[in-house]
Design a protein around this motif. Structure first.
Motif, mmCIF file in Angstrom:
data_model
loop_
_atom_site.group_PDB
_atom_site.id
_atom_site.type_symbol
_atom_site.label_atom_id
_atom_site.label_comp_id
_atom_site.label_asym_id
_atom_site.label_seq_id
_atom_site.Cartn_x
_atom_site.Cartn_y
_atom_site.Cartn_z
ATOM 1 N N ASN A 1 -0.211 22.114 -39.386
ATOM 2 C CA ASN A 1 0.512 21.821 -38.813
ATOM 3 C C ASN A 1 1.646 22.785 -38.472
ATOM 4 O OD1 ASN A 1 -0.166 19.663 -37.512
ATOM 5 N ND2 ASN A 1 1.144 18.136 -38.490
ATOM 6 N N ASN A 2 1.797 23.519 -39.720
ATOM 7 C CA ASN A 2 3.115 24.680 -39.604
ATOM 8 C C ASN A 2 2.790 25.926 -39.969
ATOM 9 O OD1 ASN A 2 5.931 25.128 -39.859
ATOM 10 N ND2 ASN A 2 5.608 25.762 -41.886
ATOM 11 N N GLN A 3 1.874 26.307 -41.281
ATOM 12 C CA GLN A 3 1.446 27.670 -41.557
ATOM 13 C C GLN A 3 0.352 27.835 -42.403
ATOM 14 O OE1 GLN A 3 3.781 30.282 -44.269
ATOM 15 N NE2 GLN A 3 3.496 31.622 -42.697
ATOM 16 N N LEU A 4 -0.747 28.578 -41.923
ATOM 17 C CA LEU A 4 -1.854 28.625 -42.599
ATOM 18 C C LEU A 4 -1.925 30.276 -43.065
ATOM 19 C CD1 LEU A 4 -4.637 28.237 -43.494
ATOM 20 C CD2 LEU A 4 -5.779 28.728 -41.493
ATOM 21 N N ASN A 5 -1.744 30.331 -44.341
ATOM 22 C CA ASN A 5 -1.727 31.609 -44.904
ATOM 23 C C ASN A 5 -2.804 31.953 -45.848
ATOM 24 O OD1 ASN A 5 -0.890 33.864 -46.267
ATOM 25 N ND2 ASN A 5 1.261 33.225 -46.907
ATOM 26 N N MET A 6 -3.606 32.768 -45.308
ATOM 27 C CA MET A 6 -4.796 33.194 -45.908
ATOM 28 C C MET A 6 -4.440 34.667 -46.711
ATOM 29 S SD MET A 6 -7.784 32.355 -43.374
ATOM 30 C CE MET A 6 -7.061 33.028 -41.839
ATOM 31 N N MET A 7 -3.885 34.365 -48.015
ATOM 32 C CA MET A 7 -3.412 35.602 -48.775
ATOM 33 C C MET A 7 -4.683 36.070 -49.245
ATOM 34 S SD MET A 7 -0.351 33.860 -50.759
ATOM 35 C CE MET A 7 0.085 35.369 -51.617
ATOM 36 N N SER A 8 -5.675 35.846 -49.617
ATOM 37 C CA SER A 8 -6.743 36.283 -50.442
ATOM 38 C C SER A 8 -7.771 35.435 -50.294
ATOM 39 C CB SER A 8 -6.510 36.608 -51.897
ATOM 40 O OG SER A 8 -7.345 36.997 -52.627
ATOM 41 N N GLY A 9 -9.125 35.852 -49.954
ATOM 42 C CA GLY A 9 -10.294 35.053 -49.912
ATOM 43 C C GLY A 9 -10.618 34.438 -48.548
ATOM 44 N N LYS A 10 -11.858 34.343 -48.388
ATOM 45 C CA LYS A 10 -12.363 33.495 -47.005
ATOM 46 C C LYS A 10 -12.409 32.132 -47.110
ATOM 47 C CE LYS A 10 -16.002 36.379 -47.361
ATOM 48 N NZ LYS A 10 -15.456 37.214 -48.416
ATOM 49 N N ILE A 11 -12.227 31.587 -46.051
ATOM 50 C CA ILE A 11 -12.451 29.959 -45.871
ATOM 51 C C ILE A 11 -13.822 29.938 -45.346
ATOM 52 C CG2 ILE A 11 -11.770 28.143 -44.644
ATOM 53 C CD1 ILE A 11 -9.074 29.025 -44.555
ATOM 54 N N ILE A 12 -14.902 29.389 -45.909
ATOM 55 C CA ILE A 12 -16.263 29.190 -45.499
ATOM 56 C C ILE A 12 -16.184 27.959 -45.001
ATOM 57 C CG2 ILE A 12 -18.494 28.767 -46.141
ATOM 58 C CD1 ILE A 12 -17.328 31.542 -46.688
ATOM 59 N N ALA A 13 -16.273 27.712 -43.390
ATOM 60 C CA ALA A 13 -16.115 26.683 -42.615
ATOM 61 C C ALA A 13 -17.428 26.227 -41.565
ATOM 62 C CB ALA A 13 -14.814 26.920 -41.753
ATOM 63 N N ALA A 14 -18.372 26.329 -42.339
ATOM 64 C CA ALA A 14 -19.775 26.137 -41.422
ATOM 65 C C ALA A 14 -19.893 24.646 -40.781
ATOM 66 C CB ALA A 14 -21.007 26.344 -42.409
ATOM 67 N N THR A 15 -19.712 24.755 -39.434
ATOM 68 C CA THR A 15 -19.751 23.587 -38.472
ATOM 69 C C THR A 15 -18.249 22.880 -38.953
ATOM 70 O OG1 THR A 15 -20.409 21.890 -40.109
ATOM 71 C CG2 THR A 15 -22.224 23.271 -39.292
ATOM 72 N N ARG A 16 -17.108 23.579 -39.012
ATOM 73 C CA ARG A 16 -15.951 22.731 -39.428
ATOM 74 C C ARG A 16 -14.987 23.449 -38.440
ATOM 75 N NH1 ARG A 16 -17.884 18.817 -42.262
ATOM 76 N NH2 ARG A 16 -18.626 19.484 -44.286
ATOM 77 N N VAL A 17 -13.840 22.798 -38.037
ATOM 78 C CA VAL A 17 -13.065 23.211 -37.056
ATOM 79 C C VAL A 17 -11.655 23.199 -37.844
ATOM 80 C CG1 VAL A 17 -11.811 22.769 -35.017
ATOM 81 C CG2 VAL A 17 -14.018 22.165 -35.266
ATOM 82 N N VAL A 18 -10.978 24.139 -37.710
ATOM 83 C CA VAL A 18 -9.359 24.578 -38.391
ATOM 84 C C VAL A 18 -8.821 24.413 -37.108
ATOM 85 C CG1 VAL A 18 -7.924 26.034 -39.432
ATOM 86 C CG2 VAL A 18 -10.301 25.911 -40.072
ATOM 87 N N THR A 19 -7.983 23.456 -36.984
ATOM 88 C CA THR A 19 -6.917 23.262 -35.749
ATOM 89 C C THR A 19 -5.243 23.833 -36.278
ATOM 90 O OG1 THR A 19 -8.456 21.748 -34.899
ATOM 91 C CG2 THR A 19 -6.033 21.704 -34.232
ATOM 92 N N LEU A 20 -4.870 24.458 -35.142
ATOM 93 C CA LEU A 20 -3.257 24.990 -35.528
ATOM 94 C C LEU A 20 -2.709 24.402 -34.168
ATOM 95 C CD1 LEU A 20 -4.834 26.885 -37.782
ATOM 96 C CD2 LEU A 20 -2.633 28.274 -37.292
ATOM 97 N N PRO A 21 -1.712 23.343 -33.975
ATOM 98 C CA PRO A 21 -1.308 22.934 -32.991
ATOM 99 C C PRO A 21 -0.177 24.018 -32.494
ATOM 100 C CG PRO A 21 -0.451 21.606 -34.802
ATOM 101 C CD PRO A 21 -1.479 22.606 -35.187
ATOM 102 N N LEU A 22 0.326 23.717 -31.271
ATOM 103 C CA LEU A 22 1.290 24.452 -30.816
ATOM 104 C C LEU A 22 2.317 24.712 -31.824
ATOM 105 C CD1 LEU A 22 2.283 26.025 -28.103
ATOM 106 C CD2 LEU A 22 3.390 24.120 -27.467
#
Length: 574
Positions: free
Chosen positions: A419-440
């Motif tokens: 809802n607020n902040q997704l911070n990918m500082m280091s490393g990948k997010i493996i998200a096969a068939t997954r949804v990452v949602t960031l609202p307005l």
């Protein structure tokens, strides 16, 4: 006394040396008074290093220096119907007591029985163990060990055993910069009674041990009678367990672990080994929960694994509030027998750090009912995955702030919302068939080494020039980001990268690369991006990114065009 005797056997002289040492004596308090008063003791003289001392009357050490060594010390209130207390209650005097064996406090009647030290220069050194036994049915105002005003105790093991009790006064009360340092273990066992054994570490006090074991094994009546076992680390108290911490509830009311009690509080519990919490079957009465509460700026840190198991109809609850912290280096294993009897809640602006996997074994995997994160302003909790090997990130979950700081990668167990902040500082997010949602209103940061692989990123975007980044890619083809710019109005876009021929795409595909307008000489059959506007009606300017693994690399970059499928064919987006 020594003797030397010759025995003649078969003409051989054999010498025998018989040595008699002073026998150990028992010294009992017979009057209230100072330790240094001979009239206090049954022998009429002060106890010495060979004496087992028993306190059956109040003994007060006050306003004078004191230094004594004895073999053992026992406080008991079973005789003479008077409180048994050793009290060092002057903060100024220098006093030290060296106990060569054990310190025992035993309460079997309804009278006080307490070892009290007070003063920054007051110390007790116990070469053996500290043993607290409580077996009575009446009220006792004070029992156990109390350390105040900078006093200190060192010993091997500490054991607290409850068979009966009717009050809830502190058994081990360490406060006001005092300390108890144990080279061995702490064991707390309660098998009966109406109140609890407790250990309190309060007001900059310090407790240290190897392993810590607590068991509440009271029989549980239908009325809900049966009390607690408690560890309370309050205000700025600190406790360090160098080995494992185990707490087991088999009956009674609650085991309560409280770190911090008000604002401000900077209490801490550090477990350098593993932490195991077990909450077994109990009747469904109120106050049968197993709460672990961390308040304000306090912290719970586990350098090994954290395991929590609950089969009770009442929940095992972790509650983090204020700006408190949970930091676990190892694996977190959460096993409940229902969808609601094991929960971890992060309120306000608390932070949770996970260095290993989160495993939810039962009753469903993943279990969306285990975690509750403060995810709406002004209360936004932060969850960080900072391991050094692949980690599993729980889903379906809604996070406030989510930080990925793993040099390898993490794998989503389900769809997530940040809802607020997704911070990918280091490393990948493996998200096969997954949804990452960031609202307005939510933000994201990433890079060519920290992005979402094989998954869909959904972002709510407000009107503006941008660019708005979608950090996406593939495990094989690598980082392949998208930016959207010049958004004319609030809209939601979903972006996914596919490292395959669009002509082989599943429904609503395929998008045949040979079906195109004449202006396009060729449509790449190596990869494509799916960019869907799923909310709103605004247009956006699209930019695509790729790397050396892409099939579109070449010298004629000025001839490349971004094409899109209009429902029937590929068209130039210009």
């Amino acid at each position: 006394m020594k003797s030397f005797t010759l025995w003649q056997v078969a003409g051989i002289f054999l010498p025998f040396l018989l040595m008699y040492s002073k026998s150990q004596s028992q010294v009992v308090s017979i009057n209230s008074g100072n330790w240094t008063s001979p009239s206090t003791w049954s022998t009429g003289s002060l106890p010495g290093a060979g004496d087992d001392v028993i306190i059956r009357h109040a003994v007060t050490i006050s306003n004078s220096s004191f230094n004594a060594t004895i073999r053992s010390l026992t406080l008991e209130n079973a005789t003479n119907n008077a409180p048994a207390t050793v009290s060092s209650n002057s903060a100024a005097a220098v006093r030290s007591l060296h106990i060569l064996n054990d310190l025992t406090v035993s309460a079997t009647t309804n009278n006080n029985c307490r070892f009290l030290l007070q003063g920054a220069a007051t110390t007790a050194t116990v070469d053996g163990n500290i043993i607290l036994n409580r077996n009575h049915t009446g009220f006792v105002d004070a029992f156990g060990i109390s350390l105040r005003s900078g006093s200190s105790v060192t010993a091997n093991n500490l054991s607290i055993t409850y068979a009966n009790s009717s009050d809830d006064n502190q058994e081990v009360f360490i406060r006001e910069n005092s300390s108890m340092v144990l080279s061995g273990n702490i064991s707390v066992l309660s098998t009966g009674g109406a109140e609890e054994p407790s250990i309190d570490v309060v007001d900059n006090a310090y407790l240290e041990c190897q392993d810590f074991y607590m068991e509440l094994a009271l029989p549980e009546a239908a009325s809900g009678v049966g009390r607690d076992a408690e560890l309370r680390i309050w205000n700025n108290g600190r406790t360090v367990v160098h080995g494992d911490f185990t707490a087991t509830r088999r009956g009674g009311r609650r085991i309560m672990i409280t770190i911090g009690n008000s604002s401000p509080a900077q209490a801490s519990l550090l477990v350098e080994g593993n932490m195991v919490l077990e909450h077994f079957d109990g009747l469904n009465h109120t106050n049968k929960d197993f709460p672990i509460t961390v308040i304000d700026q306090s912290s719970l840190a586990v350098r090994g694994n954290l395991t929590a198991h609950s089969t009770s109809v009442r929940p095992l609850n972790f509650n983090f509030s204020g700006s408190s912290q949970l930091d676990v280096d190892g694996t977190v294993t959460l096993t409940g027998s229902s969808v609601s009897n094991l929960t971890i809640s992060a309120f306000n602006t608390s932070s949770l750090f996970f260095g290993g996997d989160i495993v939810m074994n039962s009753p469903v995997l993943p279990n969306p009912n285990i975690f509750f994160f403060a995810s709406a302003s002004p209360n936004i909790s932060t969850v960080t995955f900072n391991g050094t090997a692949n980690q599993a990130v729980p889903g379906s979950e809604t996070y406030g702030n989510l930080i990925i700081n793993n040099p390898l990668h993490v794998t989503l167990a389900g769809n997530i919302t940040v809802n607020n902040q997704l911070n990918m500082m280091s490393g990948k997010i493996i998200a096969a068939t997954r949804v990452v949602t960031l609202p307005l209103g939510a933000s994201i940061s990433g890079s060519s080494t920290a992005y979402i692989c094989n998954g869909k990123l959904s972002r709510g975007l407000g009107a503006g020039a941008g660019p708005y980044w979608f950090y996406v890619g593939d495990t094989a083809k690598g980082y392949s980001p998208v930016t959207l710019s010049n958004i004319s109005g609030n809209s939601t876009f979903e972006v996914t990268y596919y490292p395959v021929d669009a002509g082989t795409a599943p429904a609503p595909g395929p998008y045949l690369t040979g079906t195109k307008i004449p202006l396009l000489e060729k449509v790449s059959n190596h990869e494509y991006w799916m960019i869907d506007r799923v909310g709103g009606s605004s247009a956006a300017q699209v930019a695509l990114g790729w790397n050396v693994y892409s099939g579109v690399n070449g010298d004629a970059l000025n001839q490349l065009r971004i094409a899109h499928w209009d429902g029937m064919r590929w068209k130039d987006t210009r």
